[in-house]
Scaffold this motif. Sequence first.
Motif, PDB file in Angstrom:
ATOM      1  N   GLU A  49       0.783  -1.094  -0.014  1.00 43.51           N
ATOM      2  CA  GLU A  49      -0.038  -0.089   0.120  1.00 43.51           C
ATOM      3  C   GLU A  49       1.052   1.386  -0.013  1.00 43.51           C
ATOM      4  N   VAL A  50       0.365   2.043  -1.074  1.00 51.17           N
ATOM      5  CA  VAL A  50       1.449   3.331  -1.085  1.00 51.17           C
ATOM      6  C   VAL A  50       0.501   4.382  -1.400  1.00 51.17           C
ATOM      7  N   MET A  51       0.860   5.605  -0.955  1.00 58.76           N
ATOM      8  CA  MET A  51      -0.175   6.873  -0.849  1.00 58.76           C
ATOM      9  C   MET A  51      -0.060   7.669  -2.540  1.00 58.76           C
ATOM     10  N   SER A  52      -0.951   7.953  -2.747  1.00 55.48           N
ATOM     11  CA  SER A  52      -0.868   8.751  -4.074  1.00 55.48           C
ATOM     12  C   SER A  52      -0.357  10.107  -4.135  1.00 55.48           C
ATOM     13  N   PRO A  53       0.208  10.457  -5.388  1.00 51.36           N
ATOM     14  CA  PRO A  53       0.602  11.705  -5.596  1.00 51.36           C
ATOM     15  C   PRO A  53      -0.448  12.903  -5.498  1.00 51.36           C
ATOM     16  N   LEU A  54      -0.327  14.206  -5.265  1.00 55.31           N
ATOM     17  CA  LEU A  54      -1.113  15.150  -4.947  1.00 55.31           C
ATOM     18  C   LEU A  54      -1.772  15.667  -6.233  1.00 55.31           C
ATOM     19  N   SER A  55      -1.440  15.540  -7.354  1.00 62.79           N
ATOM     20  CA  SER A  55      -1.865  16.129  -8.724  1.00 62.79           C
ATOM     21  C   SER A  55      -2.625  15.271  -9.379  1.00 62.79           C
ATOM     22  N   LEU A  56      -3.693  14.691  -8.886  1.00 60.47           N
ATOM     23  CA  LEU A  56      -4.702  13.953  -9.529  1.00 60.47           C
ATOM     24  C   LEU A  56      -6.078  14.174  -9.139  1.00 60.47           C
ATOM     25  N   THR A 153      -1.723   5.002  -6.889  1.00 62.08           N
ATOM     26  CA  THR A 153      -0.473   5.441  -7.060  1.00 62.08           C
ATOM     27  C   THR A 153       0.110   4.961  -8.299  1.00 62.08           C
ATOM     28  N   ARG A 154       0.394   3.734  -8.425  1.00 64.50           N
ATOM     29  CA  ARG A 154       0.680   2.951  -9.775  1.00 64.50           C
ATOM     30  C   ARG A 154       0.071   3.352 -10.734  1.00 64.50           C
ATOM     31  N   LEU A 155      -0.987   3.588 -11.150  1.00 63.22           N
ATOM     32  CA  LEU A 155      -1.522   4.034 -12.191  1.00 63.22           C
ATOM     33  C   LEU A 155      -1.040   5.721 -12.621  1.00 63.22           C
ATOM     34  N   ALA A 156      -1.064   6.516 -11.454  1.00 64.58           N
ATOM     35  CA  ALA A 156      -0.641   7.530 -11.549  1.00 64.58           C
ATOM     36  C   ALA A 156       0.747   7.731 -12.132  1.00 64.58           C
ATOM     37  N   GLN A 157       1.509   6.978 -11.481  1.00 61.87           N
ATOM     38  CA  GLN A 157       3.153   7.038 -11.980  1.00 61.87           C
ATOM     39  C   GLN A 157       3.447   6.482 -13.340  1.00 61.87           C
ATOM     40  N   GLN A 158       2.640   5.545 -13.669  1.00 64.81           N
ATOM     41  CA  GLN A 158       2.779   5.040 -15.090  1.00 64.81           C
ATOM     42  C   GLN A 158       2.271   6.057 -15.980  1.00 64.81           C
ATOM     43  N   VAL A 159       1.560   6.926 -15.707  1.00 68.27           N
ATOM     44  CA  VAL A 159       0.850   8.195 -16.422  1.00 68.27           C
ATOM     45  C   VAL A 159       1.755   9.084 -16.657  1.00 68.27           C
TER      46      VAL A 159
END
Length: 410
Positions: A49-56, A153-159
Amino acid sequence: MLLSRLVSLFSNILLWGSAVLLGIPSLVFCIECLVGAATIRHQEVDEEEVMSPLSLNILVPAHNEADHIGATLDGLLEQVAEASQIIVIADNCSDQTATIARSCGVTVLEREDANCPGKGYALDYAVKHIQANPPEVVIIVDADCQLMPGTITRLAQQVVQQQCPIQATYLMDVGAESGITDRISVFAIKVRNWVRSVGITQLGYPCVLAGSGMAFPWTILQQAPLAGSKCVDDMQLTIDLAIAGHTPTYITTGRVTGRLMQNQAAQSQRSRWEHGHLEVILTQVPKLLREAWHQKRLDLVMLALDLSVPPLSLLVLLWLLAFSLSSLFWILGLVSWLPLLVLTLMGSCLSLALGAAWFSVGREDLPVSTLFVIPVYLLWKLPIYFKFFVQPQTRWLKTERDIEPEASKQ
């Protein structure tokens, strides 16, 4: 004598034409399944479990989802830094969807437009709302889904890394007491959304967006034609984005699980999916091939080939029909044994691919003892395909979400 020759000629044209038309999507299906099944066996899913970045922003289109929206939002809130990052679009709702969503602290948009129902219009409404203060990444999750920890988070990072649309693994779930037809449907969805997606990705080509667990760079999504009422708006969005140069990529490090409808609603849901897919094959696959020719792009050819594979049940039914006709015509002496041999090899390849997919992802849903029920399932699906030629269902119509609130008032 002349009549006999004409009948033989017609029979040969019919069978060889069927073999070619079925052979191409069958070959695509077999390659994707075999490559995907072999790859999945060696993959491990990381649930850290990891936290998402803010800009989403996470967009959650919801139509009469009072029974499920709370659980979905609870899961999403565990993966974001702020509740305001989640935006629920309560679209033409007649239940407590909006009220429940507000109680979770998320942003809620209410949309009322009975003339333009559907997920596409709801998403378009939300995109227009956030364009004044756009995020870097937008993720779309259906209102009845649960996410594996770390998926956002993983989706956002890949984008951010790839600057293209990203699709996570999107599967369906049914209860422990569900019937065999539901379990076969769940397996078919695993084959489409998991095994084949892994396979085509391993081959280096784009995947098809699945409708939930999709992530986009804002710069791409704001230009996408979202507004529409097609039942397979995810497929249409894939095609539109691909032609514009933004082909989607599939990742296995995120997973979304949705809810398979039950009873009469289940057949209505399957009709919408499969009629919409057939419409795409007839109208959009030729368009993709034309664009591939004009733009000189192999990725569009591969996407067209992937989309040309009909729903799994229909593919099997069409092969059975072609094989039966070939056997009959050969027995009657109207054709040679070659078409029968080709169709036999085709059936063997389909069986091998399905067996590999089942061994890889289907054994929990379909124990060996249940495989003998599959012919009954195929017969159950026949009316859906016959109806496509009489009354195709390719637009958003009433579902169980419309019926339940009305029934509760009585």
